[in-house]
Scaffold this motif. Structure first.
Motif, PDB file in Angstrom:
ATOM      1  N   UNK A 200       0.828  -1.209   0.000  1.00  0.00           N
ATOM      2  CA  UNK A 200       0.000   0.000   0.000  1.00  0.00           C
ATOM      3  C   UNK A 200       0.856   1.251   0.000  1.00  0.00           C
ATOM      4  N   UNK A 201       1.949   1.237   0.733  1.00  0.00           N
ATOM      5  CA  UNK A 201       2.851   2.384   0.750  1.00  0.00           C
ATOM      6  C   UNK A 201       3.566   2.542  -0.583  1.00  0.00           C
ATOM      7  N   UNK A 202       3.922   1.429  -1.203  1.00  0.00           N
ATOM      8  CA  UNK A 202       4.593   1.506  -2.506  1.00  0.00           C
ATOM      9  C   UNK A 202       3.677   2.081  -3.576  1.00  0.00           C
ATOM     10  N   UNK A 203       2.420   1.670  -3.575  1.00  0.00           N
ATOM     11  CA  UNK A 203       1.482   2.173  -4.584  1.00  0.00           C
ATOM     12  C   UNK A 203       1.137   3.641  -4.341  1.00  0.00           C
ATOM     13  N   UNK A 204       0.963   4.025  -3.092  1.00  0.00           N
ATOM     14  CA  UNK A 204       0.532   5.390  -2.794  1.00  0.00           C
ATOM     15  C   UNK A 204      -0.938   5.632  -3.054  1.00  0.00           C
ATOM     16  N   UNK A 205      -1.673   4.572  -3.377  1.00  0.00           N
ATOM     17  CA  UNK A 205      -3.114   4.663  -3.615  1.00  0.00           C
ATOM     18  C   UNK A 205      -3.710   3.287  -3.356  1.00  0.00           C
ATOM     19  N   UNK A 206      -5.008   3.209  -3.050  1.00  0.00           N
ATOM     20  CA  UNK A 206      -5.606   1.905  -2.776  1.00  0.00           C
ATOM     21  C   UNK A 206      -6.096   1.210  -4.040  1.00  0.00           C
ATOM     22  N   UNK A 207      -6.048  -0.093  -4.029  1.00  0.00           N
ATOM     23  CA  UNK A 207      -6.656  -0.908  -5.091  1.00  0.00           C
ATOM     24  C   UNK A 207      -8.152  -1.035  -4.810  1.00  0.00           C
ATOM     25  N   UNK A 208      -8.509  -1.332  -3.567  1.00  0.00           N
ATOM     26  CA  UNK A 208      -9.901  -1.368  -3.136  1.00  0.00           C
ATOM     27  C   UNK A 208     -10.272   0.032  -2.656  1.00  0.00           C
ATOM     28  N   UNK A 209     -10.988   0.766  -3.507  1.00  0.00           N
ATOM     29  CA  UNK A 209     -11.223   2.186  -3.267  1.00  0.00           C
ATOM     30  C   UNK A 209     -12.480   2.474  -2.454  1.00  0.00           C
ATOM     31  N   UNK A 210     -13.027   1.462  -1.820  1.00  0.00           N
ATOM     32  CA  UNK A 210     -14.149   1.726  -0.921  1.00  0.00           C
ATOM     33  C   UNK A 210     -13.681   2.502   0.308  1.00  0.00           C
ATOM     34  N   UNK A 211     -12.393   2.390   0.609  1.00  0.00           N
ATOM     35  CA  UNK A 211     -11.795   3.174   1.676  1.00  0.00           C
ATOM     36  C   UNK A 211     -10.610   3.950   1.106  1.00  0.00           C
ATOM     37  N   UNK A 212     -10.277   5.055   1.746  1.00  0.00           N
ATOM     38  CA  UNK A 212      -9.168   5.881   1.277  1.00  0.00           C
ATOM     39  C   UNK A 212      -7.834   5.182   1.514  1.00  0.00           C
ATOM     40  N   UNK A 213      -6.817   5.650   0.826  1.00  0.00           N
ATOM     41  CA  UNK A 213      -5.462   5.143   1.048  1.00  0.00           C
ATOM     42  C   UNK A 213      -5.054   5.354   2.501  1.00  0.00           C
ATOM     43  N   UNK A 214      -5.342   6.540   3.030  1.00  0.00           N
ATOM     44  CA  UNK A 214      -5.003   6.826   4.424  1.00  0.00           C
ATOM     45  C   UNK A 214      -5.718   5.864   5.374  1.00  0.00           C
ATOM     46  N   UNK A 215      -6.985   5.537   5.053  1.00  0.00           N
ATOM     47  CA  UNK A 215      -7.738   4.599   5.876  1.00  0.00           C
ATOM     48  C   UNK A 215      -7.131   3.206   5.856  1.00  0.00           C
TER      49      UNK A 215
END
Length: 422
Positions: A376-391
């Motif tokens: 998740x840190x490497x991508x900098x964005x979520x794959x499952x976007x139901x929740x934010x990256x920060x979440x």
């Protein structure tokens, strides 16, 4: 028992987390002292009021800056990401700055090098560039995989002083698609010729990987009938694509894994060019633009097949959404099979970690939660976007912490009480 996490891996994870922490804490001034004022400029012209796929345009712009910064991109590229569609472009109608009168304003904020990239990004036919001229030229994935292997060998030999004669198949194909002196496209509004150097093309390819990874989810799959996972944008189901839809992860990873592979070929070809012609002084080549390789997809060297992408996504969805039907053991099974198909995303690891925590399997939970956090840190964005990256990051850090403590709540109120991370 000793921890399952090796010291080097733990140190790497801590380094990734330190890079992300200013974004997680909203301390943008610690990333770049000018960044808060640049975000304020975007707010002042209404970026936060514009709809954009998975949220607001402002959110998307800041997300792209964050992704590129975490990938180690140079400042002018990150700033291009922050303003990347500000004049509108071939994909979207988001001209928060008038391209006929606002270039000096934007240049005053981000500098000449970044504004030039922003303007070029907004005036070239990006669908043609990225898909027709690059991606679809490698429709045979086995050829692309072979070219990755061949290019690695060529570069390894060249670094040792054993330059090959330059007629390797991978180089001939890449040079035919993207010559050393770049390509010429047509301005999307005026029809004038626009020259793009090879390094600018590579930069736009990198930005498109970031762009797609941040905004695509199942809504676009329905919109463009992406049932085969190839992301050809060939469908036209505008009437049945109800935003936001079911929120499933989108079928975009095959496409951007191929983009990443082509990006790697360009980076390697550029290094070979610099070895062969060390005294090159062609200013049109933009050799001052640094090309960095993100750590995603094993440093952009792996191509995920469309079939594996679909099967992995569907198994993840089954595992995360049907616990009551399958039970924990059944969900564990489909999540592990999902990761066998697609080992490049973090969320299946995160869900597995929670399963293991609930079963008291703390060492396995630590391994899975740390792997999920790393990805998740490497991508900098979520794959499952139901929740934010920060979440996702904060939840995953809770799982890491509780794994190390070898404890997990045994009540619903205990789960609800979770939150603090160290």
């Amino acid at each position: 028992m000793p921890s399952t996490t090796s010291e080097p891996q733990s140190n790497h994870l801590q380094t990734l987390l330190e890079s992300a922490r200013p974004f997680l804490r909203g301390q943008l001034e610690n990333v770049d002292v000018k960044l808060p004022s640049l975000v304020a400029v975007l707010k002042s012209v209404g970026a936060g009021e514009c709809w954009h796929k998975h949220g607001s345009f402002l959110d998307h712009l800041v997300d792209i800056y964050r992704i590129l910064k975490l990938w180690g991109a140079p400042d002018e590229v990150c700033l291009c990401g922050l303003f990347h569609s500000a004049y509108s472009n071939s994909y979207v109608n988001l001209a928060i700055f008038d391209p006929s009168t606002g270039r000096d304003i934007v240049r005053g904020h981000v500098g000449e090098a970044a504004e030039r990239l922003i303007h070029l990004f907004c005036v070239v036919p990006r669908q043609q560039l990225i898909h027709d001229d690059l991606l679809f030229q490698y429709s045979n994935e086995s050829e692309l995989v072979q070219h990755l292997k061949d290019s690695e060998r060529s570069l390894t030999n060249a670094r040792k002083g054993a330059l090959e004669i330059g007629d390797e198949e991978w180089r001939k194909k890449l040079q035919s698609i993207l010559p050393a002196d770049g390509i010429v496209l047509k301005h999307i509004k005026t029809g004038e010729d626009v020259h793009l150097s090879r390094r600018v093309v590579a930069t736009f390819l990198l930005m498109t990987i970031a762009d797609f990874s941040d905004q695509l989810f199942s809504f676009q799959d329905v919109l463009f009938d992406n049932s085969d996972g190839m992301l050809k944008f060939s469908g036209n189901d505008w009437a049945t694509a109800m935003w936001p839809g079911d929120g499933k992860p989108g079928l975009w990873m095959n496409s951007i894994s191929r983009m990443g592979a082509i990006y790697t070929l360009i980076v390697r070809e550029e290094e070979l060019y610099s070895i062969e012609q060390p005294q090159s002084s062609n200013k049109n080549r933009d050799e001052e633009i640094e090309l960095v390789t993100p750590s995603i997809l094993e440093n952009c060297t792996k191509v995920l097949s469309a079939k594996d992408q679909i099967e992995a996504r569907d198994m993840y969805w089954e595992g995360v959404c049907n616990v009551s039907k399958r039970g924990l053991d059944g969900c564990e099974d489909v999540l592990k099979r999902s990761l066998e198909k697609n080992p490049f995303v973090g969320e299946p690891h995160v869900v597995l970690a929670q399963i293991y925590l609930s079963q008291g399997r703390f060492e396995e939970a630590e391994k899975e939660s740390e792997e999920g956090l790393k990805l998740l840190l490497q991508w900098g964005s979520p794959w499952d976007k139901r929740m934010s990256w920060e979440g996702w990051i904060s939840w995953c850090r809770v799982l890491v912490m509780k794994s190390k403590e070898k404890s997990w709540p045994q009540t619903s109120w205990g789960i609800l009480n979770l939150g603090l991370v160290r």
